[in-house]
Scaffold this motif. Structure first.
Motif, PDB file in Angstrom:
ATOM      1  N   MET A   1     123.013 -72.589 -24.636  1.00  0.00           N
ATOM      2  CA  MET A   1     121.551 -73.283 -24.937  1.00  0.00           C
ATOM      3  C   MET A   1     121.543 -74.344 -25.808  1.00  0.00           C
ATOM      4  SD  MET A   1     118.927 -69.976 -24.511  1.00  0.00           S
ATOM      5  CE  MET A   1     119.489 -69.274 -25.807  1.00  0.00           C
ATOM      6  N   GLU A   2     121.003 -75.453 -25.878  1.00  0.00           N
ATOM      7  CA  GLU A   2     120.936 -76.357 -26.703  1.00  0.00           C
ATOM      8  C   GLU A   2     119.742 -76.290 -27.525  1.00  0.00           C
ATOM      9  OE1 GLU A   2     120.131 -81.196 -26.544  1.00  0.00           O
ATOM     10  OE2 GLU A   2     120.273 -80.115 -24.581  1.00  0.00           O
ATOM     11  N   LYS A   3     120.041 -76.607 -28.805  1.00  0.00           N
ATOM     12  CA  LYS A   3     118.674 -76.471 -29.691  1.00  0.00           C
ATOM     13  C   LYS A   3     118.063 -77.764 -29.724  1.00  0.00           C
ATOM     14  CE  LYS A   3     119.547 -75.016 -34.001  1.00  0.00           C
ATOM     15  NZ  LYS A   3     119.678 -75.168 -35.716  1.00  0.00           N
ATOM     16  N   TYR A  15     116.631 -74.204 -21.644  1.00  0.00           N
ATOM     17  CA  TYR A  15     116.900 -72.897 -20.870  1.00  0.00           C
ATOM     18  C   TYR A  15     117.547 -73.683 -19.448  1.00  0.00           C
ATOM     19  CZ  TYR A  15     115.910 -68.801 -18.477  1.00  0.00           C
ATOM     20  OH  TYR A  15     116.087 -67.403 -17.865  1.00  0.00           O
ATOM     21  N   GLU A  16     118.133 -72.557 -18.663  1.00  0.00           N
ATOM     22  CA  GLU A  16     118.802 -73.038 -17.537  1.00  0.00           C
ATOM     23  C   GLU A  16     117.847 -73.628 -16.620  1.00  0.00           C
ATOM     24  OE1 GLU A  16     118.924 -68.653 -16.070  1.00  0.00           O
ATOM     25  OE2 GLU A  16     119.993 -69.210 -17.769  1.00  0.00           O
ATOM     26  N   GLU A  17     116.682 -73.442 -16.728  1.00  0.00           N
ATOM     27  CA  GLU A  17     115.559 -74.114 -15.880  1.00  0.00           C
ATOM     28  C   GLU A  17     114.666 -75.241 -16.816  1.00  0.00           C
ATOM     29  OE1 GLU A  17     113.236 -71.377 -13.660  1.00  0.00           O
ATOM     30  OE2 GLU A  17     114.888 -70.105 -14.070  1.00  0.00           O
ATOM     31  N   PRO A  18     115.016 -76.427 -16.568  1.00  0.00           N
ATOM     32  CA  PRO A  18     114.615 -77.557 -17.625  1.00  0.00           C
ATOM     33  C   PRO A  18     112.906 -77.527 -17.887  1.00  0.00           C
ATOM     34  CG  PRO A  18     115.148 -78.655 -15.534  1.00  0.00           C
ATOM     35  CD  PRO A  18     115.389 -77.100 -15.328  1.00  0.00           C
ATOM     36  N   ASP A  19     112.255 -76.805 -17.143  1.00  0.00           N
ATOM     37  CA  ASP A  19     110.829 -76.587 -17.384  1.00  0.00           C
ATOM     38  C   ASP A  19     110.521 -75.536 -18.262  1.00  0.00           C
ATOM     39  OD1 ASP A  19     111.352 -74.793 -15.184  1.00  0.00           O
ATOM     40  OD2 ASP A  19     109.239 -74.786 -14.719  1.00  0.00           O
ATOM     41  N   SER A  72     113.971 -60.840 -25.645  1.00  0.00           N
ATOM     42  CA  SER A  72     114.726 -60.065 -26.604  1.00  0.00           C
ATOM     43  C   SER A  72     113.846 -59.779 -27.643  1.00  0.00           C
ATOM     44  CB  SER A  72     115.929 -60.619 -26.818  1.00  0.00           C
ATOM     45  OG  SER A  72     115.732 -61.626 -27.712  1.00  0.00           O
ATOM     46  N   ASP A  73     114.514 -58.824 -28.596  1.00  0.00           N
ATOM     47  CA  ASP A  73     113.810 -58.720 -30.024  1.00  0.00           C
ATOM     48  C   ASP A  73     113.308 -59.934 -30.678  1.00  0.00           C
ATOM     49  OD1 ASP A  73     114.051 -56.006 -30.151  1.00  0.00           O
ATOM     50  OD2 ASP A  73     115.367 -56.032 -31.965  1.00  0.00           O
ATOM     51  N   ARG A  74     113.989 -60.995 -30.609  1.00  0.00           N
ATOM     52  CA  ARG A  74     113.270 -62.272 -31.620  1.00  0.00           C
ATOM     53  C   ARG A  74     113.208 -63.296 -30.421  1.00  0.00           C
ATOM     54  NH1 ARG A  74     114.335 -62.272 -36.934  1.00  0.00           N
ATOM     55  NH2 ARG A  74     115.397 -60.538 -37.714  1.00  0.00           N
ATOM     56  N   GLU A  75     113.349 -63.168 -29.025  1.00  0.00           N
ATOM     57  CA  GLU A  75     113.083 -64.457 -28.081  1.00  0.00           C
ATOM     58  C   GLU A  75     112.180 -64.277 -27.104  1.00  0.00           C
ATOM     59  OE1 GLU A  75     117.870 -66.022 -28.262  1.00  0.00           O
ATOM     60  OE2 GLU A  75     117.153 -64.463 -26.937  1.00  0.00           O
ATOM     61  N   MET A  76     111.473 -65.155 -26.845  1.00  0.00           N
ATOM     62  CA  MET A  76     110.506 -65.313 -25.750  1.00  0.00           C
ATOM     63  C   MET A  76     110.930 -66.580 -24.787  1.00  0.00           C
ATOM     64  SD  MET A  76     106.592 -66.789 -26.897  1.00  0.00           S
ATOM     65  CE  MET A  76     106.086 -65.162 -27.807  1.00  0.00           C
ATOM     66  N   LEU A  77     110.519 -66.256 -23.414  1.00  0.00           N
ATOM     67  CA  LEU A  77     110.711 -67.334 -22.519  1.00  0.00           C
ATOM     68  C   LEU A  77     109.377 -68.197 -22.487  1.00  0.00           C
ATOM     69  CD1 LEU A  77     112.743 -68.745 -20.703  1.00  0.00           C
ATOM     70  CD2 LEU A  77     111.997 -67.284 -18.920  1.00  0.00           C
ATOM     71  N   ALA A  78     109.332 -69.289 -22.544  1.00  0.00           N
ATOM     72  CA  ALA A  78     108.184 -70.137 -22.388  1.00  0.00           C
ATOM     73  C   ALA A  78     108.119 -71.318 -21.697  1.00  0.00           C
ATOM     74  CB  ALA A  78     107.533 -70.347 -23.674  1.00  0.00           C
ATOM     75  N   TYR A  79     107.037 -71.825 -21.083  1.00  0.00           N
ATOM     76  CA  TYR A  79     106.991 -73.183 -20.646  1.00  0.00           C
ATOM     77  C   TYR A  79     107.455 -74.256 -21.529  1.00  0.00           C
ATOM     78  CZ  TYR A  79     105.506 -71.076 -16.197  1.00  0.00           C
ATOM     79  OH  TYR A  79     105.299 -70.259 -15.275  1.00  0.00           O
ATOM     80  N   HIS A  80     108.061 -75.214 -21.013  1.00  0.00           N
ATOM     81  CA  HIS A  80     108.547 -76.475 -21.940  1.00  0.00           C
ATOM     82  C   HIS A  80     107.245 -77.461 -22.091  1.00  0.00           C
ATOM     83  CE1 HIS A  80     111.705 -79.435 -22.826  1.00  0.00           C
ATOM     84  NE2 HIS A  80     110.979 -79.393 -23.864  1.00  0.00           N
ATOM     85  N   THR A  81     106.834 -77.441 -23.252  1.00  0.00           N
ATOM     86  CA  THR A  81     105.602 -78.262 -23.027  1.00  0.00           C
ATOM     87  C   THR A  81     105.807 -79.469 -24.451  1.00  0.00           C
ATOM     88  OG1 THR A  81     104.428 -77.126 -24.934  1.00  0.00           O
ATOM     89  CG2 THR A  81     103.995 -76.688 -22.740  1.00  0.00           C
ATOM     90  N   ARG A  82     105.041 -80.392 -24.257  1.00  0.00           N
ATOM     91  CA  ARG A  82     104.884 -81.370 -25.297  1.00  0.00           C
ATOM     92  C   ARG A  82     103.883 -81.009 -26.383  1.00  0.00           C
ATOM     93  NH1 ARG A  82     101.945 -85.597 -26.655  1.00  0.00           N
ATOM     94  NH2 ARG A  82     100.955 -85.490 -24.495  1.00  0.00           N
ATOM     95  N   ILE A  83     104.237 -80.567 -27.616  1.00  0.00           N
ATOM     96  CA  ILE A  83     102.989 -80.219 -28.542  1.00  0.00           C
ATOM     97  C   ILE A  83     102.324 -81.265 -28.907  1.00  0.00           C
ATOM     98  CG2 ILE A  83     102.698 -79.182 -30.668  1.00  0.00           C
ATOM     99  CD1 ILE A  83     103.672 -77.067 -28.839  1.00  0.00           C
ATOM    100  N   ILE A  84     100.876 -81.020 -28.690  1.00  0.00           N
ATOM    101  CA  ILE A  84      99.795 -82.184 -29.205  1.00  0.00           C
ATOM    102  C   ILE A  84      99.904 -81.892 -30.632  1.00  0.00           C
ATOM    103  CG2 ILE A  84      97.532 -82.692 -29.305  1.00  0.00           C
ATOM    104  CD1 ILE A  84      97.334 -81.859 -26.322  1.00  0.00           C
TER     105      ILE A  84
END
Ligand code: UDP
Length: 232
Positions: A1-3, A15-19, A72-84
């Motif tokens: 995973m790339e930071k 994530y493996e899926e770019p979205d 996991s304890d410290r991680e959530m999966l979310a949609y990739h967005t551009r933050i306003i």
């Protein structure tokens, strides 16, 4: 995973899926534009869990959020967005910065709830801005703002009712919004005691980051109490 991005309290990885992205919650805690900082052991785990429970509540109720699932304890999966780059604050009772800025006494009730915009810019100290600034600076469109306000008020009423049943008063909170590549607006970032003010309904005991900001002590003990109440 790339930071992809590292902030004060979280790291975002690809994530493996770019979205989609993986959001990692750290124990670092900052206040007053990062002039005050500390490491609160286990805070990241608590905020990930609390945020996940709140995002699940919002998703169940048809509010678009970036949250997909807790990984996991410290991680959530979310949609990739551009933050306003606009922080949206909703206030039910006056406390914090609005008391100083406008001389409004603590506990003054806002009915209807008050919505404010702040420019998300650490170098400028996140200054308060108005709708016209948002438009003039091209931060979001008129349509985006309409949608953001509507969603923010829905989040407020849902979360307020949910928490009231748990003996918690929702005083105010901050939301961030993201846009997906297809242009859909969703609630992003986190919703936790770091970004909300939670007071015990009866005793008014602070159960949020004000414990850290105001040196009240036992910060994570109260975050644990919030989690216990909203899990039950
Ligand atoms: N808030 C936040 N991030 C910020 C500023 C504010 O999450 O950078 C939240 C804060 O936790 C509170 C609400 O937004 O629930 C209103 O904060 P306020 O404007 O009173 O600012 P503060 O007193 O934290 O400086």
């Amino acid at each position: 995973m790339e930071k992809l991005y590292e902030g004060k309290a979280k790291i975002v990885y690809s994530y493996e899926e770019p979205d989609k992205v993986v959001i990692h919650f750290k124990d670092e805690t900052t206040a007053f534009n990062a002039q005050k900082r500390d490491l609160l052991e286990g805070k990241g785990i608590l905020n990930n869990r609390i945020s996940s429970i709140i995002f699940e509540l919002l998703n169940r109720n048809g509010i678009p959020t970036h949250f997909i699932r807790q990984l996991s304890d410290r991680e959530m999966l979310a949609y990739h967005t551009r933050i306003i780059p606009v922080e949206v604050v909703v206030r039910n009772l006056a406390t914090g910065s609005i008391m100083k800025r406008l001389g409004i006494p603590e506990r003054t009730e806002f009915n209807p709830s008050l919505i404010e915009f702040y420019l998300k810019n650490d170098a400028l100290g996140d200054p308060i801005i108005c709708y016209e600034h948002v438009i003039a600076m091209n931060l979001a469109t008129d349509e985006d703002i309409r949608e953001i306000k509507e969603i923010s008020l829905k989040v407020n009423s849902l979360l307020r009712n949910f928490l009231k049943d748990k003996g918690i008063s929702l005083i105010d909170f901050k939301l961030e919004f993201g846009k997906t590549s297809s242009g859909k607006i969703m609630v992003a970032d986190e919703i936790s005691p770091d970004t909300c003010r939670f007071w015990d309904l009866k005793t008014e005991e602070r159960m949020d980051k004000d414990r850290f900001r105001l040196d009240l002590g036992d910060t994570t003990k109260f975050y644990k109490e919030v989690l216990k109440r909203i899990e039950g």
